[in-house]
Design an enzyme around this catalytic site. Structure first.
Site, PDB file in Angstrom:
ATOM      1  N   VAL A   1      31.480  44.125  35.643  1.00 65.04           N
ATOM      2  CA  VAL A   1      30.872  43.935  34.336  1.00 65.04           C
ATOM      3  C   VAL A   1      28.569  44.029  34.632  1.00 65.04           C
ATOM      4  O   VAL A   1      28.310  45.407  33.970  1.00 65.04           O
ATOM      5  CB  VAL A   1      31.500  43.493  33.469  1.00 65.04           C
ATOM      6  CG1 VAL A   1      31.119  42.213  33.144  1.00 65.04           C
ATOM      7  CG2 VAL A   1      31.106  44.674  31.933  1.00 65.04           C
ATOM      8  N   ASP A   2      28.738  43.121  34.963  1.00 67.91           N
ATOM      9  CA  ASP A   2      26.973  42.736  35.371  1.00 67.91           C
ATOM     10  C   ASP A   2      26.681  43.952  35.768  1.00 67.91           C
ATOM     11  O   ASP A   2      25.735  44.795  35.058  1.00 67.91           O
ATOM     12  CB  ASP A   2      27.115  41.834  36.357  1.00 67.91           C
ATOM     13  CG  ASP A   2      25.664  41.383  35.927  1.00 67.91           C
ATOM     14  OD1 ASP A   2      25.188  40.945  36.512  1.00 67.91           O
ATOM     15  OD2 ASP A   2      24.270  41.790  35.439  1.00 67.91           O
TER      16      ASP A   2
ATOM     17  N   TYR B   1      34.921  35.865  39.731  1.00 64.88           N
ATOM     18  CA  TYR B   1      34.668  33.725  39.348  1.00 64.88           C
ATOM     19  C   TYR B   1      36.086  33.548  39.253  1.00 64.88           C
ATOM     20  O   TYR B   1      35.881  32.063  39.364  1.00 64.88           O
ATOM     21  CB  TYR B   1      33.697  33.556  38.498  1.00 64.88           C
ATOM     22  CG  TYR B   1      31.930  33.619  38.101  1.00 64.88           C
ATOM     23  CD1 TYR B   1      31.892  34.152  39.691  1.00 64.88           C
ATOM     24  CD2 TYR B   1      31.407  32.927  37.819  1.00 64.88           C
ATOM     25  CE1 TYR B   1      29.990  34.240  39.479  1.00 64.88           C
ATOM     26  CE2 TYR B   1      30.158  33.460  37.876  1.00 64.88           C
ATOM     27  CZ  TYR B   1      29.211  33.905  38.781  1.00 64.88           C
ATOM     28  OH  TYR B   1      27.853  33.403  38.844  1.00 64.88           O
TER      29      TYR B   1
HETATM   30  N1  APR Z   1      34.191  46.777  31.493  1.00 65.02           N
HETATM   31  C1  APR Z   1      34.842  46.183  31.534  1.00 65.02           C
HETATM   32  N2  APR Z   1      35.057  44.952  32.063  1.00 65.02           N
HETATM   33  C2  APR Z   1      34.656  44.816  33.202  1.00 65.02           C
HETATM   34  C3  APR Z   1      33.677  45.941  34.149  1.00 65.02           C
HETATM   35  C4  APR Z   1      33.769  47.007  32.838  1.00 65.02           C
HETATM   36  N3  APR Z   1      32.762  48.126  33.664  1.00 65.02           N
HETATM   37  N4  APR Z   1      34.243  45.740  35.107  1.00 65.02           N
HETATM   38  C5  APR Z   1      34.376  45.338  35.112  1.00 65.02           C
HETATM   39  N5  APR Z   1      34.900  44.396  34.131  1.00 65.02           N
HETATM   40  C6  APR Z   1      36.407  43.195  33.631  1.00 65.02           C
HETATM   41  C7  APR Z   1      36.956  43.025  35.357  1.00 65.02           C
HETATM   42  O1  APR Z   1      37.925  43.197  36.126  1.00 65.02           O
HETATM   43  C8  APR Z   1      37.028  41.441  35.369  1.00 65.02           C
HETATM   44  O2  APR Z   1      38.524  41.055  34.413  1.00 65.02           O
HETATM   45  O3  APR Z   1      35.157  41.917  33.644  1.00 65.02           O
HETATM   46  C9  APR Z   1      36.178  41.088  33.730  1.00 65.02           C
HETATM   47  C10 APR Z   1      34.657  39.652  34.858  1.00 65.02           C
HETATM   48  O4  APR Z   1      34.825  40.380  35.781  1.00 65.02           O
HETATM   49  P1  APR Z   1      33.395  40.648  36.874  1.00 65.02           P
HETATM   50  O5  APR Z   1      32.724  41.178  36.564  1.00 65.02           O
HETATM   51  O6  APR Z   1      33.401  40.410  38.150  1.00 65.02           O
HETATM   52  O7  APR Z   1      32.652  38.567  36.244  1.00 65.02           O
HETATM   53  P2  APR Z   1      32.837  37.450  36.985  1.00 65.02           P
HETATM   54  O8  APR Z   1      34.066  37.045  37.260  1.00 65.02           O
HETATM   55  O9  APR Z   1      32.647  36.670  34.944  1.00 65.02           O
HETATM   56  O10 APR Z   1      31.880  36.965  37.703  1.00 65.02           O
HETATM   57  C11 APR Z   1      30.752  37.093  37.173  1.00 65.02           C
HETATM   58  O11 APR Z   1      30.064  38.801  39.215  1.00 65.02           O
HETATM   59  O12 APR Z   1      29.111  40.753  38.988  1.00 65.02           O
HETATM   60  C12 APR Z   1      28.904  39.566  39.580  1.00 65.02           C
HETATM   61  O13 APR Z   1      26.279  38.878  38.786  1.00 65.02           O
HETATM   62  C13 APR Z   1      27.741  38.728  38.250  1.00 65.02           C
HETATM   63  O14 APR Z   1      27.355  37.198  40.160  1.00 65.02           O
HETATM   64  C14 APR Z   1      28.130  37.837  38.698  1.00 65.02           C
HETATM   65  C15 APR Z   1      29.725  37.311  38.907  1.00 65.02           C
END
Ligand code: APR
Length: 171
Positions: free
Chosen positions: A35-36, A123
């Site tokens: 999502v980042d 994560y």
């Molecule tokens: N919109 C909504 N939710 C999303 C999107 C989106 N565009 N893309 C991904 N997700 C969801 C994922 O499917 C998951 O359910 O967001 C949730 C969090 O997943 P991640 O993005 O992998 O975040 P996290 O698990 O907190 O890990 C953070 O990932 O992207 C890197 O820079 C970030 O290092 C950090 C780590």
């Protein structure tokens, strides 16, 4: 009691029209995948430029920036815990993420906020436990902040949505 001010949706958070969307960031705040990556892609380079001025963010804390090219006026960046089996204060750190995001919502007088499922992607946090913490903190925030009208949990897949639906049925 299910609070109608808590809503679930299954879509891309970058298209959400809320006062703020929450970014599941990393400690550097300099972007990443998941999502980042999506939020930075849509917001544009000015978001990264502002993030560079923030000097990172410790796990469990939150920082607010403008939304730039996003439909949301604000982005609240929070850094969730990496799941290491549940013995490294992960539940407490994840709860702190939500509380710190809701504190920024209150400080900025925002009425709606949309969250992704923080920490449940890269994560590795178990979805059901993470959703339980998210719903619990949303209920607390809604009870404490009468200005807050809507909390949206934006699921990106059906497993996540099922986890939130289950958490909503629990007291
Ligand atoms: N919109 C909504 N939710 C999303 C999107 C989106 N565009 N893309 C991904 N997700 C969801 C994922 O499917 C998951 O359910 O967001 C949730 C969090 O997943 P991640 O993005 O992998 O975040 P996290 O698990 O907190 O890990 C953070 O990932 O992207 C890197 O820079 C970030 O290092 C950090 C780590």
């Amino acid at each position: 009691m299910t609070d109608s001010r808590i809503q679930l949706t299954e879509e891309d958070i970058t298209g959400i029209q809320a006062d703020a969307i929450v970014n599941a960031a990393n400690n550097s705040l300099l972007g990443g995948g998941g999502v980042d990556g999506a939020i930075h892609r849509v917001a544009g380079p000015e978001l990264l430029a502002q993030c560079r001025t923030l000097g990172g963010c410790p796990t469990g804390e939150a920082r607010i920036t403008k939304g730039y090219n996003l439909p949301a006026a604000w982005v609240i960046h929070t850094v969730g815990p990496v799941w290491r089996g549940g013995t490294q204060r992960e539940p407490e750190l994840l709860a702190r993420c939500y509380r710190n995001c809701f504190s920024l919502v209150r400080e900025h007088g925002l009425r709606s906020v949309a969250f992704p499922a923080i920490s449940t992607g890269v994560y590795g946090y178990p979805k059901e436990e993470a959703a339980r913490i998210a719903i619990q903190e949303a209920r607390r925030a809604l009870a404490e902040n009468e200005n807050l009208a809507r909390v949206l949990f934006v699921c990106f897949n059906s497993d996540t949505r099922l986890a939130y639906e289950k958490a909503l049925t629990e007291p």
